[in-house]
Design a protein around this motif. Structure first.
Motif, PDB file in Angstrom:
ATOM      1  N   ALA A  37      11.531  12.794  14.939  1.00 58.79           N
ATOM      2  CA  ALA A  37      12.948  12.661  14.546  1.00 58.79           C
ATOM      3  C   ALA A  37      13.613  14.016  14.308  1.00 58.79           C
ATOM      4  CB  ALA A  37      13.041  11.814  13.295  1.00 58.79           C
ATOM      5  N   ARG A  60      -5.485  -5.466  -0.665  1.00 52.61           N
ATOM      6  CA  ARG A  60      -5.977  -6.434   0.309  1.00 52.61           C
ATOM      7  C   ARG A  60      -6.945  -5.717   1.242  1.00 52.61           C
ATOM      8  NH1 ARG A  60      -1.871  -9.281   4.655  1.00 52.61           N
ATOM      9  NH2 ARG A  60      -3.415 -10.498   5.804  1.00 52.61           N
ATOM     10  N   CYS A  95      -2.471   2.503  14.197  1.00 51.01           N
ATOM     11  CA  CYS A  95      -1.066   2.370  13.791  1.00 51.01           C
ATOM     12  C   CYS A  95      -0.600   3.626  13.061  1.00 51.01           C
ATOM     13  CB  CYS A  95      -0.835   1.078  12.994  1.00 51.01           C
ATOM     14  SG  CYS A  95      -0.773   1.226  11.226  1.00 51.01           S
ATOM     15  N   CYS A  96      -1.507   4.252  12.323  1.00 54.95           N
ATOM     16  CA  CYS A  96      -1.155   5.497  11.629  1.00 54.95           C
ATOM     17  C   CYS A  96      -0.738   6.569  12.629  1.00 54.95           C
ATOM     18  CB  CYS A  96      -2.347   6.013  10.816  1.00 54.95           C
ATOM     19  SG  CYS A  96      -2.674   5.041   9.340  1.00 54.95           S
ATOM     20  N   ASN A 151       5.828   9.072  16.008  1.00 52.87           N
ATOM     21  CA  ASN A 151       7.261   8.738  16.025  1.00 52.87           C
ATOM     22  C   ASN A 151       7.991   9.398  14.856  1.00 52.87           C
ATOM     23  OD1 ASN A 151       7.093   7.166  18.323  1.00 52.87           O
ATOM     24  ND2 ASN A 151       6.558   5.318  17.160  1.00 52.87           N
ATOM     25  N   PHE A 152       7.347   9.410  13.723  1.00 51.60           N
ATOM     26  CA  PHE A 152       7.948   9.961  12.506  1.00 51.60           C
ATOM     27  C   PHE A 152       8.253  11.443  12.680  1.00 51.60           C
ATOM     28  CE2 PHE A 152       7.173  11.749   8.141  1.00 51.60           C
ATOM     29  CZ  PHE A 152       8.310  11.222   7.544  1.00 51.60           C
ATOM     30  N   ARG A 211       0.242   6.275  15.757  1.00 48.77           N
ATOM     31  CA  ARG A 211       1.467   5.886  16.470  1.00 48.77           C
ATOM     32  C   ARG A 211       2.704   6.155  15.603  1.00 48.77           C
ATOM     33  NH1 ARG A 211       0.261   0.526  16.970  1.00 48.77           N
ATOM     34  NH2 ARG A 211       1.751  -0.062  15.375  1.00 48.77           N
ATOM     35  N   LEU A 212       2.629   5.663  14.366  1.00 47.23           N
ATOM     36  CA  LEU A 212       3.768   5.831  13.455  1.00 47.23           C
ATOM     37  C   LEU A 212       4.051   7.312  13.196  1.00 47.23           C
ATOM     38  CD1 LEU A 212       3.061   3.048  10.818  1.00 47.23           C
ATOM     39  CD2 LEU A 212       5.212   3.327  12.070  1.00 47.23           C
ATOM     40  N   PHE A 213       2.991   8.051  12.963  1.00 49.02           N
ATOM     41  CA  PHE A 213       3.183   9.446  12.588  1.00 49.02           C
ATOM     42  C   PHE A 213       3.800  10.251  13.728  1.00 49.02           C
ATOM     43  CE2 PHE A 213       1.585  13.766  11.341  1.00 49.02           C
ATOM     44  CZ  PHE A 213       2.415  13.887  10.237  1.00 49.02           C
ATOM     45  N   ILE A 223      -6.969  -4.946   7.124  1.00 47.16           N
ATOM     46  CA  ILE A 223      -6.530  -6.017   8.007  1.00 47.16           C
ATOM     47  C   ILE A 223      -6.270  -5.484   9.408  1.00 47.16           C
ATOM     48  CG2 ILE A 223      -5.582  -7.580   6.274  1.00 47.16           C
ATOM     49  CD1 ILE A 223      -2.866  -6.297   6.675  1.00 47.16           C
ATOM     50  N   ALA A 224      -6.470  -6.355  10.337  1.00 42.90           N
ATOM     51  CA  ALA A 224      -6.309  -5.976  11.739  1.00 42.90           C
ATOM     52  C   ALA A 224      -4.885  -5.488  12.004  1.00 42.90           C
ATOM     53  CB  ALA A 224      -6.615  -7.176  12.636  1.00 42.90           C
ATOM     54  N   GLY A 225      -4.765  -4.392  12.643  1.00 42.51           N
ATOM     55  CA  GLY A 225      -3.444  -3.886  13.017  1.00 42.51           C
ATOM     56  C   GLY A 225      -2.918  -2.849  12.052  1.00 42.51           C
ATOM     57  N   ILE A 226      -3.449  -2.841  10.839  1.00 44.64           N
ATOM     58  CA  ILE A 226      -3.092  -1.782   9.878  1.00 44.64           C
ATOM     59  C   ILE A 226      -4.303  -0.851   9.846  1.00 44.64           C
ATOM     60  CG2 ILE A 226      -2.386  -1.268   7.510  1.00 44.64           C
ATOM     61  CD1 ILE A 226      -0.316  -2.894   8.979  1.00 44.64           C
ATOM     62  N   ASP A 227      -4.298   0.080  10.768  1.00 48.97           N
ATOM     63  CA  ASP A 227      -5.508   0.866  10.979  1.00 48.97           C
ATOM     64  C   ASP A 227      -5.164   2.274  11.468  1.00 48.97           C
ATOM     65  OD1 ASP A 227      -4.509   0.412  13.463  1.00 48.97           O
ATOM     66  OD2 ASP A 227      -6.064  -1.035  14.040  1.00 48.97           O
TER      67      ASP A 227
END
Lengths: 258, 258, 258, 258
Positions: free
Chosen positions: B258, B237, B247-248, B254-255, B250-252, B240-244
């Protein structure tokens, strides 16, 4: 948040339960998965035969679990349409042992299970790690982070994500990349054998060492990144030259003449 | 021109042989199809078990035919990788009894067979008519016209076409339309039964009477047109907005914590 | 005389049609056989799933033929209970490629098909030739002779015969012997393999060169005779020392005490 | 004493674990059973496909358990030939939900599993209770008593026992009887259905209320007794009138003339 967890390695697979365990921190987890391994069953749905379901003994306490004599798609359809009475908010499939990259994704039962969630309007995530890599914890933790972000609406709700992690400890993973699928990741070859009575063939997939472009899932994995690819549930290809009104008219004229 | 013909209704299906018969006018035909019905097996490929193949008695003289104990995808992979020694120029799958429209396409074995041809760089065509419609001749003839146009390079070579015909005599068909897949064409429901010993479930697909947009395959069929949809073999697909990148990151972050 | 012909090598097996061809000289022939090979399915009956049946294109004109997605037993049960409306007088199963001797018989689908006829009160015959021997004509002719004798009441009506022929031209066959099953004819061994992802096991049966007694089927075949063994459909063993009223009383006393 | 426990209801069946639990008091228990229900698979053995085995999570601690993607016979063959390295002394199959009486026994996977033990020279016991009866404890306890008697050589070693218990509390069971199999216990009927696309058949077994003789298993069960039937692994029928040297000579003469 209610989360349906499925996979294609079967309900006994440790990756499934690692995933379920982490997702319990994000919401209520229900497991519905094939009773035996169903790798490479892709999008297959069982329409010609009835399906049998058993309540399964969960490997993690507090998780309701259904074992389905069918494909990953069957498991998710049954769970969403029949087995789970309350509304489900998210479908997560995995953790698959074996990356699902590029074209390969299409035959992946892990991705197939997620497709059936997304088709029903739910956010869906498929998570895979390399074959032979027995550490599901980080992948499960990433899935939990994604679930939490969906729950908190930090991520869009209308998403179907294919997530692949490299065989690396967290400290060596370089980052997360939004990718597109590489074109060709495997080549099929066919082995021949003999069972003492008759010849048989066996399909074997061999990994290609291709030089994928830098924006692909394959490149990301080969270079130590986590890959996230946004998917949809259509194979539709944007209009292409030569497949147009002109060809319709020409074909129809010939078709009518017969 | 060498044409591989397959299907998901199995090697005895009359639609397969109607197709093979017409395509013989366009080139040399080889049939490789499942030995029994494999509807809704979609993209499934058999990797965990060996495959058995038998030379089959062709229902049309002069056609080499292989009966495969496997899925439509298995049949095409085996044929292209092993059973046919000379190069193949086109893969045609069908004629399926049962339209393959919209999202539905993804679980179609007819489309699945074509996918495996297209993935190997060949033009591929899937052809379907409504369930219960027992006249394959026009559909077969249209497939032959398409094959001839591909051979004559009137059509692009790099195509994967999903073709559906309405249940109408040629004189009443209104034309051919290039379409995109409708979104939701069927709804799954789950029947419950009892076999004298235990409960079972049976997936049932019910056709939706949706108000599809005018550019869709569903609209075309409902209005007396033949539908041709150009497909690709990726579920990718567009961004798309927000999958950019945001977000990478931010997620990383947090990831890693841990 | 109406004769039901089945087998376990599947409806395309040449041995089935050689048999049907000869039996047409003795009566009306109906074929009902599995759609694909079902070797070693023994007495298995499909109760948990529905069965699909197709009218099959007979390889011999004038023979009605049903192709069953099931076991040999399923085929015979369905044919006798549902598919054939007129009374059937005889069930013949074969011609199997692979001798069915001794203990082996129990896992033979060829014998399994005959069992289901005999259980319904019909004379039943299972016919086998050695694996790899491609001449079914003599075996088919012998089956026809047996059918004619049953029809003419030269043979008893209440019979279930397991017939095996050696790989010899008629002129070299020494005669026909009424035999009893040899004890151990094969040994199972288990091969191990690896499919690129996981280990698998494969059961392999190895023929024993045993010194069977002269009254056995095995001895007959090894010495150039045709073997005919009369069978029944029970595994009942005549009363044996130690399994008697005394043991019943002793066991029951202990059982009640718990 | 090392005891192999199998069944045909699958490795999750409570009857299997009730049995394993009791037998642990008589010796070391290893479980090898099908991964899903395999009822009515009788003597079927998988020779055309490889078999997959997983170490299973035992429902009783201290029991080694193997889950086999195959039939009950496959499970026992694999266990005895490959999976268990030390010698096995006894094979017990069950506890089946559904009596296995009379002719029925032949299609029973529970009995099938025991057959493969007995064929390898081991004492073998198949244990069944009525369908729908959810109390396996007494049946399991009886199996344990039998195992202990075999171990203590109070029972002969060369035995293959088919044991059926009535749906009664111990206090109401009248005793144990050594029986022979009743002739006809069930009648097959065939239901017809339609799956929305095509017709299907479904085999259904209906219990016969027959007037079985007093020495049969059926009579025993119907009158409140436990039935024990001694079995063998041959279908051989003692010489019968008309199947003799005379018929051999006659047939062979005709056979040679062709």
């Amino acid at each position: 948040m209610r989360i349906l967890v499925s996979n294609d390695d079967g309900i006994s697979a440790p990756g499934l339960w690692a995933l379920a365990g982490q997702l319990m921190q994000a919401g209520e987890v229900v497991v519905a998965a094939p009773d035996r391994e169903q790798s490479a069953t892709g999008t297959a749905v069982t329409l010609r035969q009835p399906l049998r379901v058993q309540k399964a003994t969960p490997l993690i306490e507090g998780v309701k679990a259904f074992s389905v004599e069918g494909t990953p798609c069957d498991s998710v359809i049954l769970a969403l349409e029949k087995l789970i009475e309350e509304p489900v908010d998210l479908v997560v499939s995995g953790i698959n042992q074996g990356l699902n990259l590029g074209d390969d994704m299409l035959i992946s039962g892990t991705v197939g299970a997620a497709i059936q969630g997304y088709m029903r309007g739910l956010p869906a995530i498929a998570v895979s790690i390399p074959a032979g890599y027995n550490d599901w914890r980080d992948a499960a933790r990433l899935a939990k982070l994604l679930a939490e972000e969906i729950k908190a609406k930090k991520l869009p709700q209308d998403i179907f994500l294919n997530v692949n992690l490299p065989e690396l400890p967290v400290s060596e993973i370089k980052g997360i990349r939004i990718t597109q699928p590489a074109h060709k990741t495997h080549i099929d070859s066919v082995d021949e054998g003999y069972d003492g009575r008759r010849k048989y063939y066996w399909l074997v997939r061999k990994k290609l060492n291709n030089n994928s472009a830098e924006d692909t899932d394959m490149w990301a994995l080969e270079h130590g990144f986590i890959s996230i690819t946004a998917l949809q549930t259509t194979l539709f290809r944007k209009p292409i030259a030569g497949i147009d009104e002109g060809c319709c008219k020409r074909l129809f004229q010939n078709f009518k003449q017969a």
